[in-house]
Scaffold this active site. Sequence first.
Site, PDB file in Angstrom:
ATOM      1  N   TYR A  29     -32.723  69.079 -21.891  1.00 32.19           N
ATOM      2  CA  TYR A  29     -33.888  68.685 -21.587  1.00 32.19           C
ATOM      3  C   TYR A  29     -35.163  68.607 -22.430  1.00 32.19           C
ATOM      4  O   TYR A  29     -35.527  70.030 -22.113  1.00 32.19           O
ATOM      5  CB  TYR A  29     -33.616  67.782 -20.085  1.00 32.19           C
ATOM      6  CG  TYR A  29     -35.265  67.438 -19.940  1.00 32.19           C
ATOM      7  CD1 TYR A  29     -35.736  66.148 -19.595  1.00 32.19           C
ATOM      8  CD2 TYR A  29     -36.318  68.045 -19.338  1.00 32.19           C
ATOM      9  CE1 TYR A  29     -36.455  65.496 -20.453  1.00 32.19           C
ATOM     10  CE2 TYR A  29     -37.698  67.168 -18.556  1.00 32.19           C
ATOM     11  CZ  TYR A  29     -37.418  66.442 -19.112  1.00 32.19           C
ATOM     12  OH  TYR A  29     -38.967  65.692 -18.855  1.00 32.19           O
ATOM     13  N   GLY A  41     -38.452  62.426 -18.962  1.00 30.35           N
ATOM     14  CA  GLY A  41     -38.589  61.551 -18.665  1.00 30.35           C
ATOM     15  C   GLY A  41     -37.264  60.536 -18.864  1.00 30.35           C
ATOM     16  O   GLY A  41     -35.376  60.966 -18.645  1.00 30.35           O
TER      17      GLY A  41
END
Length: 503
Positions: free
Chosen positions: A53, A60
């Site tokens: 990530y 998001g």
Amino acid sequence: MAILLDGNSLTLEQVANVLYRNEKVQISEQAWENVKKSRKVVEENVQRGNVIYGITTGFGKFSDMVISSSDTEELQLNLIRSHAVAVGEPFPEKVSRAMLLLRANALAKGYSGIRRETLQLLLDCLNHGIHPVIPSQGSLGASGDLAPLSHLALLLVGEGEAIYQGTKMSGADALKQAGLSPIRLQAKEGLALINGTQAMTAVGVLAYLEAQELALTADKVAAMTLESLCGIVDAFAPESHQVRPYPEQQDVAARILSYVDGSQLTTRQGEIRVQDAYSLRCIPQVHGAIYQVLHYVEEKLLIEMNAATDNPLIFSDSGKVISGGNFHGQPIAFAMDFLGIAMSELANISERRIERLVNPQLNDLPAFLSPDPGLQSGLMITQYVAASLVSENKTLAHPSSVDSIPSSANQEDHVSMGTTAARHAYQIIQNSRRVLSIEAICAAQAAHIRGAEKLAPTTKELYSQIRAIVPVIEKDRSYAKDIENVASWIKEKHAAQGVAQPA
């Protein structure tokens, strides 16, 4: 000697020294080593093409979209630009300065995967007094303070705006004039700069430092009010407070007794009346409870100032990269709401003492402390101002942390509103300082009428300090500047001494 940051031991006193005395800051050698090791983990994962990530994915709701390693620089710069959408009045420069300091300390822990040159530029901006212009509204307090911190990050890439040597200019010009060069963000760095709680914590630290001084000043002003109203000292006797053993309550009672020691104005039970109204008699109980809140807030700030609030976190010893939620501002949101409530109450009880000073039905002084009651209104309307401010505080003290609005297509479905809580707490403190200024002016005028020479030595000194700012009221005039001048004096006392301690 510069303050050494290691991500683990930053104190409030050190923060105060950086904010008010412009002390320089460096990173410890061990912290640099930790930064180097965490950066190595990021680079290894990029080379391997691992899906992580914010390093090889979008952000998001876009976390499931894999980004090519060749696009990592563009990804990080796009992140900063797209997230720098905060609005409203800019934070004070001291808040921007605190944000630079706290973000540098968090990155120095070595869990964020940032490069040395990026962290060094952050330090250089702080040490050169380059303060990014950061609009104060727009943070949800999770995923951290994305919008405000993005405005901070813009400075590092030579964009946005900054204040340098008292002049507002572009971020690029500020860096150039200070002899610094912007950086090009690499993998993870944009996210490392903006994913954290440094806006709410910076405002919170500033609020705490000012609140601590205000509370201590309130004790002393309340003592002068007690004398000016011929208050009963028996209620402050240690025996009464030993049987309700809150240390803070006991400390306030002892301070009040020490402040009025030697007074010719205070009374004992039964001499004039049997007992005083709550706003006098219960000063230890109310002010003491406020100190309890301050202690709670201090504890949370110290933890948060030295915490890793990034996502993902890089654990160099194991090589793990963990996506979690340390950016969530709930602990600080609660603390700031609590601080706002406490400081609102400090003003509430102060306003009630003001009323007792000016209301002729509640004392034996001239009505509204007027030199010529009727023809001159005296300090009548100052109580109106205090009432207005405490009423506004009650609205601001509504807890921000009880609200949450989902964001990022419901990926970020619960947020803290911690920065709003901090902003409101800070405004409450500004309002409360003005209320206390009004009490100080009224108490000094009442003491003048009683005979200031009869004050205790400690409160006589306070009286002299107030009189150096506000002359004796001999005829009606506008007191607006008097109120602001006393408030400024209280605030400057804090700036001069850093973390306030009981006198």
